[in-house]
Write a protein that holds these residues in place. Structure first.
Motif, PDB file in Angstrom:
ATOM      1  N   ALA A 108       0.830  -1.208   0.000  1.00 45.44           N
ATOM      2  CA  ALA A 108       0.000   0.000   0.000  1.00 45.44           C
ATOM      3  C   ALA A 108       0.864   1.258   0.000  1.00 45.44           C
ATOM      4  O   ALA A 108       0.627   2.181  -0.778  1.00 45.44           O
ATOM      5  CB  ALA A 108      -0.931  -0.011   1.206  1.00 45.44           C
ATOM      6  N   SER A 109       1.877   1.306   0.851  1.00 47.01           N
ATOM      7  CA  SER A 109       2.727   2.496   0.894  1.00 47.01           C
ATOM      8  C   SER A 109       3.616   2.574  -0.344  1.00 47.01           C
ATOM      9  O   SER A 109       3.890   3.667  -0.845  1.00 47.01           O
ATOM     10  CB  SER A 109       3.572   2.521   2.164  1.00 47.01           C
ATOM     11  OG  SER A 109       4.433   1.400   2.207  1.00 47.01           O
ATOM     12  N   GLY A 110       4.053   1.438  -0.848  1.00 47.78           N
ATOM     13  CA  GLY A 110       4.865   1.430  -2.064  1.00 47.78           C
ATOM     14  C   GLY A 110       4.102   1.947  -3.265  1.00 47.78           C
ATOM     15  O   GLY A 110       4.637   2.706  -4.081  1.00 47.78           O
ATOM     16  N   LEU A 111       2.837   1.548  -3.386  1.00 48.18           N
ATOM     17  CA  LEU A 111       2.018   2.038  -4.503  1.00 48.18           C
ATOM     18  C   LEU A 111       1.737   3.532  -4.359  1.00 48.18           C
ATOM     19  O   LEU A 111       1.718   4.263  -5.346  1.00 48.18           O
ATOM     20  CB  LEU A 111       0.717   1.238  -4.591  1.00 48.18           C
ATOM     21  CG  LEU A 111       0.873  -0.202  -5.056  1.00 48.18           C
ATOM     22  CD1 LEU A 111      -0.444  -0.958  -4.943  1.00 48.18           C
ATOM     23  CD2 LEU A 111       1.398  -0.271  -6.476  1.00 48.18           C
ATOM     24  N   ASN A 112       1.531   3.993  -3.114  1.00 49.10           N
ATOM     25  CA  ASN A 112       1.329   5.430  -2.890  1.00 49.10           C
ATOM     26  C   ASN A 112       2.570   6.218  -3.288  1.00 49.10           C
ATOM     27  O   ASN A 112       2.468   7.278  -3.899  1.00 49.10           O
ATOM     28  CB  ASN A 112       0.972   5.712  -1.426  1.00 49.10           C
ATOM     29  CG  ASN A 112      -0.444   5.299  -1.106  1.00 49.10           C
ATOM     30  OD1 ASN A 112      -1.296   5.224  -1.975  1.00 49.10           O
ATOM     31  ND2 ASN A 112      -0.693   5.024   0.165  1.00 49.10           N
ATOM     32  N   LEU A 113       3.738   5.705  -2.945  1.00 47.75           N
ATOM     33  CA  LEU A 113       4.986   6.369  -3.308  1.00 47.75           C
ATOM     34  C   LEU A 113       5.164   6.428  -4.822  1.00 47.75           C
ATOM     35  O   LEU A 113       5.567   7.455  -5.373  1.00 47.75           O
ATOM     36  CB  LEU A 113       6.173   5.655  -2.654  1.00 47.75           C
ATOM     37  CG  LEU A 113       7.544   6.277  -2.850  1.00 47.75           C
ATOM     38  CD1 LEU A 113       7.582   7.675  -2.238  1.00 47.75           C
ATOM     39  CD2 LEU A 113       8.610   5.405  -2.218  1.00 47.75           C
ATOM     40  N   LEU A 114       4.835   5.333  -5.499  1.00 44.82           N
ATOM     41  CA  LEU A 114       4.904   5.323  -6.962  1.00 44.82           C
ATOM     42  C   LEU A 114       3.949   6.359  -7.559  1.00 44.82           C
ATOM     43  O   LEU A 114       4.289   7.062  -8.506  1.00 44.82           O
ATOM     44  CB  LEU A 114       4.569   3.940  -7.512  1.00 44.82           C
ATOM     45  CG  LEU A 114       5.645   2.874  -7.403  1.00 44.82           C
ATOM     46  CD1 LEU A 114       5.093   1.534  -7.879  1.00 44.82           C
ATOM     47  CD2 LEU A 114       6.867   3.253  -8.198  1.00 44.82           C
ATOM     48  N   GLN A 115       2.752   6.438  -6.989  1.00 42.81           N
ATOM     49  CA  GLN A 115       1.760   7.394  -7.483  1.00 42.81           C
ATOM     50  C   GLN A 115       2.244   8.831  -7.283  1.00 42.81           C
ATOM     51  O   GLN A 115       2.084   9.672  -8.163  1.00 42.81           O
ATOM     52  CB  GLN A 115       0.424   7.178  -6.765  1.00 42.81           C
ATOM     53  CG  GLN A 115      -0.732   7.933  -7.362  1.00 42.81           C
ATOM     54  CD  GLN A 115      -1.084   7.430  -8.747  1.00 42.81           C
ATOM     55  OE1 GLN A 115      -0.885   6.279  -9.088  1.00 42.81           O
ATOM     56  NE2 GLN A 115      -1.624   8.309  -9.571  1.00 42.81           N
ATOM     57  N   GLU A 116       2.853   9.114  -6.125  1.00 39.66           N
ATOM     58  CA  GLU A 116       3.371  10.453  -5.852  1.00 39.66           C
ATOM     59  C   GLU A 116       4.485  10.829  -6.823  1.00 39.66           C
ATOM     60  O   GLU A 116       4.601  11.982  -7.227  1.00 39.66           O
ATOM     61  CB  GLU A 116       3.914  10.541  -4.424  1.00 39.66           C
ATOM     62  CG  GLU A 116       2.853  10.509  -3.353  1.00 39.66           C
ATOM     63  CD  GLU A 116       3.444  10.395  -1.959  1.00 39.66           C
ATOM     64  OE1 GLU A 116       4.673  10.567  -1.799  1.00 39.66           O
ATOM     65  OE2 GLU A 116       2.670  10.120  -1.032  1.00 39.66           O
TER      66      GLU A 116
END
Length: 138
Positions: A108-116
């Motif tokens: 979840a945090s990895g995907l958020n970081l990619l999105q950012e």
């Protein structure tokens, strides 16, 4: 007298019982789901000498157990519950370890970081469209 399948009722019952005994009881897979750690599995893959072989071994164990159970002759409501269990087991046992492997952190945090970090290139501003393999800035 035999039915349309060509087998007597007692032979059909034995064949059905045999097919059902080939399946693992649902409780076995459920207990594995409860004790399974996607993070630990991805870590084991990364520490293995041959990553590809480890991933394939994992898939060869779990894909048949999750997806190759076959028809069970249950009602549509029970069939829907089985499909939900299959989807959950697929997510937890097959996809979650791959997410950990690719992101190297909590998915979840990895995907958020990619999105950012999904920003257009500062050079020409082009953002790739789905399926677009290459682009040249002009």
């Amino acid at each position: 007298m035999t039915s349309g399948s060509g087998y007597s009722p007692s032979i059909r019952r034995r064949k059905m019982a045999s097919a059902q005994s080939d399946r693992e009881p649902p409780s076995v897979l459920c207990s594995e789901v409860l004790n399974f750690s996607a993070k630990d599995t991805a870590s084991q893959w990364l520490s293995a000498a041959d990553l590809q072989q480890e991933v394939y071994r994992h898939l060869s164990v779990y894909v048949p157990r999750i997806l190759c159970v076959g028809p069970s002759g249950v009602s549509s409501r029970e069939e829907q519950k089985e499909e939900q269990k299959e989807d959950l087991a697929s997510q937890l046992l097959l996809l979650a370890p791959l997410e950990w492997l690719l992101l190297d952190e909590e998915p979840a945090s990895g995907l958020n970081l990619l999105q950012e970090n999904n920003q257009p290139s500062p050079l020409c501003g082009h953002v790739f469209k789905v399926g677009e393999p290459t682009y040249s800035c002009r």
